[in-house]
Scaffold this motif. Sequence first.
Motif, PDB file in Angstrom:
ATOM      1  N   LYS A  55       0.839  -1.200   0.000  1.00 50.42           N
ATOM      2  CA  LYS A  55       0.000   0.000   0.000  1.00 50.42           C
ATOM      3  C   LYS A  55       0.876   1.252   0.000  1.00 50.42           C
ATOM      4  O   LYS A  55       0.549   2.250  -0.651  1.00 50.42           O
ATOM      5  CB  LYS A  55      -0.929   0.001   1.212  1.00 50.42           C
ATOM      6  CG  LYS A  55      -1.877   1.172   1.212  1.00 50.42           C
ATOM      7  CD  LYS A  55      -2.819   1.145   2.386  1.00 50.42           C
ATOM      8  CE  LYS A  55      -3.723   2.361   2.358  1.00 50.42           C
ATOM      9  NZ  LYS A  55      -4.621   2.412   3.492  1.00 50.42           N
ATOM     10  N   GLY A  56       1.999   1.217   0.711  1.00 44.68           N
ATOM     11  CA  GLY A  56       2.925   2.339   0.723  1.00 44.68           C
ATOM     12  C   GLY A  56       3.543   2.585  -0.641  1.00 44.68           C
ATOM     13  O   GLY A  56       3.747   3.737  -1.047  1.00 44.68           O
ATOM     14  N   ILE A  57       3.840   1.511  -1.381  1.00 43.28           N
ATOM     15  CA  ILE A  57       4.386   1.647  -2.739  1.00 43.28           C
ATOM     16  C   ILE A  57       3.366   2.321  -3.647  1.00 43.28           C
ATOM     17  O   ILE A  57       3.694   3.215  -4.430  1.00 43.28           O
ATOM     18  CB  ILE A  57       4.812   0.276  -3.290  1.00 43.28           C
ATOM     19  CG1 ILE A  57       6.021  -0.254  -2.504  1.00 43.28           C
ATOM     20  CG2 ILE A  57       5.146   0.365  -4.777  1.00 43.28           C
ATOM     21  CD1 ILE A  57       6.396  -1.676  -2.811  1.00 43.28           C
ATOM     22  N   LYS A  58       2.095   1.922  -3.533  1.00 44.15           N
ATOM     23  CA  LYS A  58       1.041   2.554  -4.335  1.00 44.15           C
ATOM     24  C   LYS A  58       0.885   4.020  -3.954  1.00 44.15           C
ATOM     25  O   LYS A  58       0.628   4.859  -4.819  1.00 44.15           O
ATOM     26  CB  LYS A  58      -0.282   1.813  -4.139  1.00 44.15           C
ATOM     27  CG  LYS A  58      -0.284   0.434  -4.732  1.00 44.15           C
ATOM     28  CD  LYS A  58      -1.571  -0.293  -4.389  1.00 44.15           C
ATOM     29  CE  LYS A  58      -1.477  -1.760  -4.766  1.00 44.15           C
ATOM     30  NZ  LYS A  58      -2.638  -2.521  -4.292  1.00 44.15           N
ATOM     31  N   THR A  59       1.048   4.341  -2.679  1.00 40.61           N
ATOM     32  CA  THR A  59       0.957   5.726  -2.233  1.00 40.61           C
ATOM     33  C   THR A  59       2.084   6.560  -2.842  1.00 40.61           C
ATOM     34  O   THR A  59       1.858   7.680  -3.294  1.00 40.61           O
ATOM     35  CB  THR A  59       1.007   5.799  -0.697  1.00 40.61           C
ATOM     36  OG1 THR A  59      -0.034   4.992  -0.160  1.00 40.61           O
ATOM     37  CG2 THR A  59       0.846   7.218  -0.204  1.00 40.61           C
ATOM     38  N   VAL A  60       3.296   6.015  -2.890  1.00 39.13           N
ATOM     39  CA  VAL A  60       4.422   6.721  -3.504  1.00 39.13           C
ATOM     40  C   VAL A  60       4.137   6.954  -4.990  1.00 39.13           C
ATOM     41  O   VAL A  60       4.414   8.030  -5.521  1.00 39.13           O
ATOM     42  CB  VAL A  60       5.741   5.944  -3.310  1.00 39.13           C
ATOM     43  CG1 VAL A  60       6.861   6.540  -4.148  1.00 39.13           C
ATOM     44  CG2 VAL A  60       6.138   5.931  -1.850  1.00 39.13           C
ATOM     45  N   ASP A  61       3.559   5.967  -5.663  1.00 40.81           N
ATOM     46  CA  ASP A  61       3.215   6.129  -7.074  1.00 40.81           C
ATOM     47  C   ASP A  61       2.197   7.253  -7.268  1.00 40.81           C
ATOM     48  O   ASP A  61       2.222   7.951  -8.272  1.00 40.81           O
ATOM     49  CB  ASP A  61       2.658   4.826  -7.652  1.00 40.81           C
ATOM     50  CG  ASP A  61       3.703   3.729  -7.742  1.00 40.81           C
ATOM     51  OD1 ASP A  61       4.913   4.049  -7.677  1.00 40.81           O
ATOM     52  OD2 ASP A  61       3.318   2.561  -7.876  1.00 40.81           O
ATOM     53  N   THR A  62       1.310   7.442  -6.303  1.00 41.91           N
ATOM     54  CA  THR A  62       0.264   8.459  -6.410  1.00 41.91           C
ATOM     55  C   THR A  62       0.785   9.857  -6.080  1.00 41.91           C
ATOM     56  O   THR A  62       0.585  10.794  -6.850  1.00 41.91           O
ATOM     57  CB  THR A  62      -0.908   8.123  -5.463  1.00 41.91           C
ATOM     58  OG1 THR A  62      -1.388   6.818  -5.765  1.00 41.91           O
ATOM     59  CG2 THR A  62      -2.032   9.124  -5.614  1.00 41.91           C
ATOM     60  N   GLY A  78       4.067  10.810  -5.344  1.00 40.98           N
ATOM     61  CA  GLY A  78       5.437  11.111  -5.757  1.00 40.98           C
ATOM     62  C   GLY A  78       6.431  10.868  -4.635  1.00 40.98           C
ATOM     63  O   GLY A  78       6.080  10.910  -3.457  1.00 40.98           O
ATOM     64  N   ILE A  79       7.686  10.636  -5.032  1.00 43.76           N
ATOM     65  CA  ILE A  79       8.708  10.269  -4.061  1.00 43.76           C
ATOM     66  C   ILE A  79       9.090  11.445  -3.161  1.00 43.76           C
ATOM     67  O   ILE A  79       9.361  11.265  -1.965  1.00 43.76           O
ATOM     68  CB  ILE A  79       9.965   9.677  -4.760  1.00 43.76           C
ATOM     69  CG1 ILE A  79      10.976   9.171  -3.737  1.00 43.76           C
ATOM     70  CG2 ILE A  79      10.585  10.646  -5.714  1.00 43.76           C
ATOM     71  CD1 ILE A  79      10.503   8.059  -2.848  1.00 43.76           C
ATOM     72  N   GLU A  80       9.090  12.674  -3.692  1.00 39.09           N
ATOM     73  CA  GLU A  80       9.465  13.841  -2.875  1.00 39.09           C
ATOM     74  C   GLU A  80       8.485  14.030  -1.711  1.00 39.09           C
ATOM     75  O   GLU A  80       8.889  14.224  -0.569  1.00 39.09           O
ATOM     76  CB  GLU A  80       9.493  15.111  -3.726  1.00 39.09           C
ATOM     77  CG  GLU A  80      10.530  15.090  -4.833  1.00 39.09           C
ATOM     78  CD  GLU A  80      11.959  15.202  -4.333  1.00 39.09           C
ATOM     79  OE1 GLU A  80      12.171  15.606  -3.176  1.00 39.09           O
ATOM     80  OE2 GLU A  80      12.868  14.880  -5.114  1.00 39.09           O
ATOM     81  N   ALA A  81       7.174  13.963  -1.999  1.00 42.28           N
ATOM     82  CA  ALA A  81       6.154  14.126  -0.953  1.00 42.28           C
ATOM     83  C   ALA A  81       6.197  12.955   0.029  1.00 42.28           C
ATOM     84  O   ALA A  81       5.998  13.136   1.230  1.00 42.28           O
ATOM     85  CB  ALA A  81       4.773  14.238  -1.578  1.00 42.28           C
ATOM     86  N   ALA A  82       6.473  11.751  -0.492  1.00 38.41           N
ATOM     87  CA  ALA A  82       6.536  10.573   0.375  1.00 38.41           C
ATOM     88  C   ALA A  82       7.704  10.686   1.357  1.00 38.41           C
ATOM     89  O   ALA A  82       7.551  10.398   2.546  1.00 38.41           O
ATOM     90  CB  ALA A  82       6.661   9.309  -0.464  1.00 38.41           C
ATOM     91  N   VAL A  83       8.863  11.122   0.873  1.00 44.40           N
ATOM     92  CA  VAL A  83      10.034  11.275   1.746  1.00 44.40           C
ATOM     93  C   VAL A  83       9.770  12.370   2.774  1.00 44.40           C
ATOM     94  O   VAL A  83      10.165  12.243   3.942  1.00 44.40           O
ATOM     95  CB  VAL A  83      11.310  11.549   0.917  1.00 44.40           C
ATOM     96  CG1 VAL A  83      12.459  11.996   1.793  1.00 44.40           C
ATOM     97  CG2 VAL A  83      11.697  10.298   0.143  1.00 44.40           C
ATOM     98  N   ALA A  84       9.063  13.429   2.370  1.00 48.18           N
ATOM     99  CA  ALA A  84       8.714  14.488   3.325  1.00 48.18           C
ATOM    100  C   ALA A  84       7.819  13.936   4.433  1.00 48.18           C
ATOM    101  O   ALA A  84       8.004  14.252   5.611  1.00 48.18           O
ATOM    102  CB  ALA A  84       8.022  15.642   2.597  1.00 48.18           C
ATOM    103  N   ARG A  85       6.853  13.084   4.068  1.00 43.17           N
ATOM    104  CA  ARG A  85       5.974  12.465   5.077  1.00 43.17           C
ATOM    105  C   ARG A  85       6.757  11.545   6.002  1.00 43.17           C
ATOM    106  O   ARG A  85       6.530  11.521   7.222  1.00 43.17           O
ATOM    107  CB  ARG A  85       4.869  11.649   4.409  1.00 43.17           C
ATOM    108  CG  ARG A  85       3.743  12.462   3.866  1.00 43.17           C
ATOM    109  CD  ARG A  85       2.616  11.544   3.444  1.00 43.17           C
ATOM    110  NE  ARG A  85       1.634  12.262   2.643  1.00 43.17           N
ATOM    111  CZ  ARG A  85       0.555  11.703   2.136  1.00 43.17           C
ATOM    112  NH1 ARG A  85       0.306  10.430   2.338  1.00 43.17           N
ATOM    113  NH2 ARG A  85      -0.283  12.407   1.419  1.00 43.17           N
TER     114      ARG A  85
END
Length: 78
Positions: A54-61, A63-70
């Motif tokens: 689910k986290g991988i799908k979230t990164v796809d949605t 983006g990696i920059e926003a995911a790393v910020a979270r």
Amino acid sequence: MSAHCMLTGTRPGFGNRISHSHRRTPRRFDPNIQSKRYWLPSEGRHVRLRLSTKGIKTVDTIGIEAAVARIRARGVRV
């Protein structure tokens, strides 16, 4: 390593294994954790993240920059 997602924070759940005779024994429901390598353009390097599917799908949605910020907002070092 503990089975938890760096992005969503998903951790193992616990319950009981129930046999045919209805005896209960403890069991553990592990999340589907995958190790994934992403290119982080802002830092010019790759980062390796341990994410649930689910986290991988979230990164796809998002983006990696926003995911790393979270992830960093959660206090996890990347």
